[in-house]
Design an enzyme around this catalytic site. Sequence first.
Site, PDB file in Angstrom:
ATOM      1  N   GLU A  17      39.769  60.227  -9.479  1.00 42.20           N
ATOM      2  CA  GLU A  17      39.561  59.367 -10.643  1.00 42.20           C
ATOM      3  C   GLU A  17      39.622  60.110 -11.969  1.00 42.20           C
ATOM      4  OE1 GLU A  17      40.053  56.603  -9.825  1.00 42.20           O
ATOM      5  OE2 GLU A  17      38.488  55.557  -8.725  1.00 42.20           O
ATOM      6  N   HIS A  27      32.819  63.246  -3.542  1.00 45.33           N
ATOM      7  CA  HIS A  27      33.560  62.375  -2.644  1.00 45.33           C
ATOM      8  C   HIS A  27      32.870  62.354  -1.299  1.00 45.33           C
ATOM      9  CE1 HIS A  27      36.929  60.586  -0.464  1.00 45.33           C
ATOM     10  NE2 HIS A  27      37.306  60.141  -1.649  1.00 45.33           N
TER      11      HIS A  27
HETATM   12  N1  ACO Z   1      27.308  63.456 -10.109  1.00 43.98           N
HETATM   13  C1  ACO Z   1      26.055  63.827  -9.866  1.00 43.98           C
HETATM   14  N2  ACO Z   1      25.513  63.902  -8.647  1.00 43.98           N
HETATM   15  C2  ACO Z   1      26.284  63.571  -7.609  1.00 43.98           C
HETATM   16  C3  ACO Z   1      27.621  63.165  -7.772  1.00 43.98           C
HETATM   17  C4  ACO Z   1      28.137  63.106  -9.082  1.00 43.98           C
HETATM   18  N3  ACO Z   1      29.382  62.726  -9.334  1.00 43.98           N
HETATM   19  N4  ACO Z   1      28.144  62.885  -6.565  1.00 43.98           N
HETATM   20  C5  ACO Z   1      27.172  63.095  -5.671  1.00 43.98           C
HETATM   21  N5  ACO Z   1      26.057  63.506  -6.290  1.00 43.98           N
HETATM   22  C6  ACO Z   1      24.773  63.843  -5.686  1.00 43.98           C
HETATM   23  C7  ACO Z   1      24.215  62.610  -5.006  1.00 43.98           C
HETATM   24  O1  ACO Z   1      23.389  61.887  -5.901  1.00 43.98           O
HETATM   25  C8  ACO Z   1      23.450  63.192  -3.869  1.00 43.98           C
HETATM   26  O2  ACO Z   1      22.196  63.611  -4.348  1.00 43.98           O
HETATM   27  P1  ACO Z   1      20.871  63.243  -3.530  1.00 43.98           P
HETATM   28  O3  ACO Z   1      21.055  63.948  -2.207  1.00 43.98           O
HETATM   29  O4  ACO Z   1      19.782  63.775  -4.383  1.00 43.98           O
HETATM   30  O5  ACO Z   1      20.887  61.746  -3.421  1.00 43.98           O
HETATM   31  C9  ACO Z   1      24.235  64.459  -3.520  1.00 43.98           C
HETATM   32  O6  ACO Z   1      25.006  64.778  -4.660  1.00 43.98           O
HETATM   33  C10 ACO Z   1      25.148  64.303  -2.341  1.00 43.98           C
HETATM   34  O7  ACO Z   1      25.955  63.174  -2.503  1.00 43.98           O
HETATM   35  P2  ACO Z   1      27.079  62.854  -1.422  1.00 43.98           P
HETATM   36  O8  ACO Z   1      26.444  62.539  -0.115  1.00 43.98           O
HETATM   37  O9  ACO Z   1      28.075  63.955  -1.483  1.00 43.98           O
HETATM   38  O10 ACO Z   1      27.721  61.554  -2.057  1.00 43.98           O
HETATM   39  P3  ACO Z   1      28.178  60.214  -1.336  1.00 43.98           P
HETATM   40  O11 ACO Z   1      29.083  60.546  -0.208  1.00 43.98           O
HETATM   41  O12 ACO Z   1      27.032  59.350  -1.047  1.00 43.98           O
HETATM   42  O13 ACO Z   1      28.966  59.516  -2.524  1.00 43.98           O
HETATM   43  C11 ACO Z   1      30.501  59.275  -4.271  1.00 43.98           C
HETATM   44  C12 ACO Z   1      30.274  59.834  -2.857  1.00 43.98           C
HETATM   45  C13 ACO Z   1      30.085  57.809  -4.278  1.00 43.98           C
HETATM   46  C14 ACO Z   1      31.990  59.355  -4.610  1.00 43.98           C
HETATM   47  C15 ACO Z   1      29.664  60.102  -5.273  1.00 43.98           C
HETATM   48  O14 ACO Z   1      30.082  61.446  -5.258  1.00 43.98           O
HETATM   49  C16 ACO Z   1      29.716  59.533  -6.685  1.00 43.98           C
HETATM   50  O15 ACO Z   1      28.952  58.616  -6.988  1.00 43.98           O
HETATM   51  N6  ACO Z   1      30.634  60.060  -7.577  1.00 43.98           N
HETATM   52  C17 ACO Z   1      30.776  59.527  -8.897  1.00 43.98           C
HETATM   53  C18 ACO Z   1      31.595  58.226  -8.859  1.00 43.98           C
HETATM   54  C19 ACO Z   1      33.077  58.485  -8.585  1.00 43.98           C
HETATM   55  O16 ACO Z   1      33.686  59.393  -9.126  1.00 43.98           O
HETATM   56  N7  ACO Z   1      33.645  57.594  -7.736  1.00 43.98           N
HETATM   57  C20 ACO Z   1      35.066  57.641  -7.363  1.00 43.98           C
HETATM   58  C21 ACO Z   1      35.231  58.173  -5.963  1.00 43.98           C
HETATM   59  S1  ACO Z   1      36.915  58.384  -5.508  1.00 43.98           S
HETATM   60  C22 ACO Z   1      37.410  56.813  -5.008  1.00 43.98           C
HETATM   61  O17 ACO Z   1      36.665  56.015  -4.504  1.00 43.98           O
HETATM   62  C23 ACO Z   1      38.805  56.441  -5.204  1.00 43.98           C
END
Ligand code: ACO
Length: 375
Positions: A312, A254
């Site tokens: 989710e 998140h």
């Molecule tokens: N699985 C694998 N890797 C992940 C995930 C995940 N679920 N979430 C984050 N990461 C990775 C990112 O790729 C990033 O790696 P990088 O630095 O090599 O690019 C690292 O962890 C850090 O990411 P964050 O900065 O914490 O993520 P960001 O704030 O950009 O995105 C998001 C948040 C979009 C929710 C992301 O965690 C994600 O894509 N999750 C999966 C989709 C999801 O569940 N969405 C619903 C969100 S809740 C809502 O909107 C109601």
Amino acid sequence: MGSSGASFAPGLEGVVAVRTRISGVDGGAGVLTLAGYSVEEISGHASFEEMVYLLWRDGLPDAEELAAFRGALAERRELPGATLDLLRTAAARKVPAMDALRVAADTLSLDAPEDPALDLVARTPTIVAAYHRLLRGEEPVAPDPGLGHAANYLYMLRDERPGGGSVRALETYLNTVSDHGMNASTFAARVIVATRSDPVSAIVGAIGALKGPLHGGAPGPALDVVFEIGAAENAEPVLRERLRRGERLMGFGHRIYRVRDPRADVLAAAAERLFTTDGDRDLYDLALQVEKTALRLLEEHRPGRNLQTNVEFYTALLLHGLGLPTDLFTPTFAVGRVAGWTAHCLEQQAEDRLIRPQSEYVGATGRSWRPPGER
Ligand code: ACO
């Protein structure tokens, strides 16, 4: 640093653009406050109508106010003929449900609504349920003004009066997701209405933002992974392979929370109640195993980043427990979130301040124009 001295914040991370009394998210402590109530306190108690009233007016209604508000919403549920015609066309072309919701929401302007926020909240479930049935070759079920908002949504989907347990589970879900700070779809709605445009336009934009898999599009894929895994011993190899391919695990991570999303706990408790009474308890237990494994692998994958379960993952389980197919998950999220979107429209209209950030130009400079033959 931009030319005006403003600093660049990719994805607006850490930028506070709005002051709101509607909801507050403390991502470090894992606390979500909805107009003064913790999500744990309000979600399982309030009806959805009470929740909408609370977000719009910053206080719960008394019995008389609640009866009047329920009546006003129930009266506005029915869709104009033009909206139904459009949904029939969309169903014939098998348009995805979120796209159908977006184009149908736009038609609410045809009525020149007196109170657009009321119409948007009242009619979102009618659009979603009607389209769901049309896609399956069934006729829409007319709303029943005698039923509460959540009960009527289930009734219009199934053509059958729902039991109290299902209605309570759905209301808990809708309340839990009713608002969540400056999330992408709410921000989109506020940007639109801040130009003194109208709430219907704002909610159409918000629906477009919610559709994306990084926002509201995650629960369907999250559940698909649980089904693909099928048995606890497959969780590790399946999830490892996805991470190896560079995929994100849906239902985890998140932008704001660095601890477990408090909404996940509220929904997990509601899902457990539902699955224990009349659901597939094995699926619930498998999901718990999948969650445990995913959290362990995500810690290995991005050590110290604290990627935790988000709303989710348990949304998927709860809505599945209610018998909703995965293509209804994101539209049902919209049925709940439209409460917050409209509350933010009202707040932004009162604030009346254009939202207009800056960009930093990083392109070329000093180019001279040449005619096409000389390029
Ligand atoms: N699985 C694998 N890797 C992940 C995930 C995940 N679920 N979430 C984050 N990461 C990775 C990112 O790729 C990033 O790696 P990088 O630095 O090599 O690019 C690292 O962890 C850090 O990411 P964050 O900065 O914490 O993520 P960001 O704030 O950009 O995105 C998001 C948040 C979009 C929710 C992301 O965690 C994600 O894509 N999750 C999966 C989709 C999801 O569940 N969405 C619903 C969100 S809740 C809502 O909107 C109601």
